[in-house]
Design a protein around this motif. Sequence first.
Motif, short mmCIF file in Angstrom:
data_model
loop_
_atom_site.label_atom_id
_atom_site.label_comp_id
_atom_site.label_asym_id
_atom_site.label_seq_id
_atom_site.Cartn_x
_atom_site.Cartn_y
_atom_site.Cartn_z
N THR A 187 0.69 -1.08 -0.21
CA THR A 187 -0.22 -0.29 0.29
C THR A 187 0.93 0.70 0.30
N PRO A 188 0.72 1.99 -1.04
CA PRO A 188 1.43 2.91 -1.41
C PRO A 188 1.35 4.03 -0.21
N LYS A 189 2.50 5.28 0.51
CA LYS A 189 2.26 6.16 0.59
C LYS A 189 1.90 7.52 0.44
N ILE A 190 1.16 8.22 0.76
CA ILE A 190 0.50 9.34 0.07
C ILE A 190 1.91 10.87 0.71
N ASN A 191 2.74 11.26 -0.21
CA ASN A 191 3.42 12.19 0.27
C ASN A 191 2.68 13.36 0.69
N PRO A 192 3.27 14.60 1.04
CA PRO A 192 2.01 15.63 1.20
C PRO A 192 3.41 16.79 0.26
N CYS A 193 4.54 16.77 0.05
CA CYS A 193 5.03 17.25 -0.80
C CYS A 193 5.02 16.60 -1.86
N PRO A 194 4.73 16.68 -2.78
CA PRO A 194 5.48 15.97 -4.16
C PRO A 194 6.39 16.72 -5.24
N ARG A 195 7.15 16.44 -5.79
CA ARG A 195 8.19 16.48 -6.59
C ARG A 195 7.98 17.70 -7.35
N ILE A 196 6.72 18.26 -7.77
CA ILE A 196 6.59 18.58 -8.96
C ILE A 196 6.33 20.37 -8.17
N PHE A 197 6.49 20.33 -7.10
CA PHE A 197 6.20 21.28 -5.74
C PHE A 197 7.72 22.58 -6.12
N TYR A 198 9.17 21.33 -6.35
CA TYR A 198 10.43 22.14 -6.93
C TYR A 198 10.62 21.57 -7.97
N GLU A 199 9.61 21.98 -8.90
CA GLU A 199 10.30 21.78 -9.74
C GLU A 199 9.76 22.99 -11.22
N GLU A 200 10.19 23.30 -12.11
CA GLU A 200 9.78 24.84 -12.59
C GLU A 200 8.16 24.48 -13.39
N PRO A 201 7.27 25.01 -13.94
CA PRO A 201 7.42 26.15 -13.68
C PRO A 201 6.92 26.39 -11.82
N HIS A 202 6.56 25.15 -11.07
CA HIS A 202 5.62 25.72 -9.94
C HIS A 202 6.67 26.12 -8.47
N ASN A 203 8.40 25.40 -8.67
CA ASN A 203 9.11 25.81 -7.88
C ASN A 203 9.12 27.71 -7.65
N ASN A 204 9.09 28.15 -8.48
CA ASN A 204 9.01 30.21 -8.17
C ASN A 204 7.46 30.43 -7.72
N GLN A 205 5.83 28.94 -8.63
CA GLN A 205 5.20 30.13 -8.45
C GLN A 205 4.02 29.46 -7.38
N VAL A 206 3.98 27.98 -6.58
CA VAL A 206 3.08 27.63 -5.96
C VAL A 206 3.75 27.92 -4.42
N VAL A 207 3.69 27.98 -3.24
CA VAL A 207 3.51 27.70 -2.04
C VAL A 207 3.48 26.83 -1.40
N VAL A 208 4.80 25.62 -0.47
CA VAL A 208 4.33 24.43 -0.86
C VAL A 208 3.58 24.56 1.02
N PRO A 209 3.28 23.16 0.85
CA PRO A 209 2.38 23.29 2.67
C PRO A 209 3.66 23.08 3.89
N GLN A 210 2.92 23.98 4.47
CA GLN A 210 3.37 23.83 5.48
C GLN A 210 4.38 22.09 6.21
N GLY A 211 5.05 22.62 6.44
CA GLY A 211 5.75 21.84 6.88
C GLY A 211 7.12 20.41 6.03
N CYS A 212 6.42 21.15 4.82
CA CYS A 212 7.12 20.44 3.32
C CYS A 212 9.07 21.45 2.96
N PRO A 213 9.56 20.61 2.71
CA PRO A 213 11.12 21.44 2.23
C PRO A 213 10.05 22.91 1.69
#
Length: 239
Positions: A38-64
């Motif tokens: 059963t996979p675990k869902i990560n609240p900090c997906p890699r897409i948050f750290y890839e462009e364009p999201h890296n400079n356009q999306v604020v990550v949730p509390q607790g994420c790098p």
Amino acid sequence: MNMNYPKFRKSAELFGVICGGLLISMPAIPQALAQESTPKINPCPRIFYEEPHNNQVVVPQGCPPNALTQRLAAQGLLPVPATPSQEQTNLGVGGETPQPGVRVPGPASGDQTQQPSPGAVSTEQPPLLQPRQTPSATIALANGTVNIKLVNDTATNVTFQVIGDTAPRSLAGKSDVTLQGLKAPVTVTFEREDGGQLIVTPQASSEPGNLNVTFNEATNAAQGRSAMRIEPNGSVFLN
């Protein structure tokens, strides 16, 4: 024949016990495998750290923090990003098990570092950016407010946003717009829609509470700026 019958009976009973034990334990094996798969869902997906999201999306509390989260936190618009939980640390950015050479931010006691392998890419986040010590300009505020005139001297559109006040807007090349009655502290972000860099020049107007900001095309990334912060004392910082 009568002497061999007890031995045969004991062998049959032993065989029955073994088969019964196997039948009882067999259903538990698929269940254990199902639980492990059963996979675990990560609240900090890699897409948050890839462009364009890296400079356009604020990550949730607790994420790098990604680039935008660091920039806004350094400007005082967001709380300092919290330390990731142990579960998020174990998952790693993107929900995968950390690969060799990947350094995942760990608890406050220290980072977890693994041996690098050829071609590995580090996901370690850079330290939070700090405001520049010397202001790029200083203005006299009018009752704590400021009017900002944005002048786009480039040949391309520039997207700008007053954080917490306006949605992203587009300013056409060779045009200007005035943002009125902004209460300090105020942060304005901006970027060229063609992906290029901007030289940003703030200059105080002769009238109190007015600031002129001119956008020009930058020739290299070191000249580029993407945010402006006006403090309550009238100091203007670029980032």
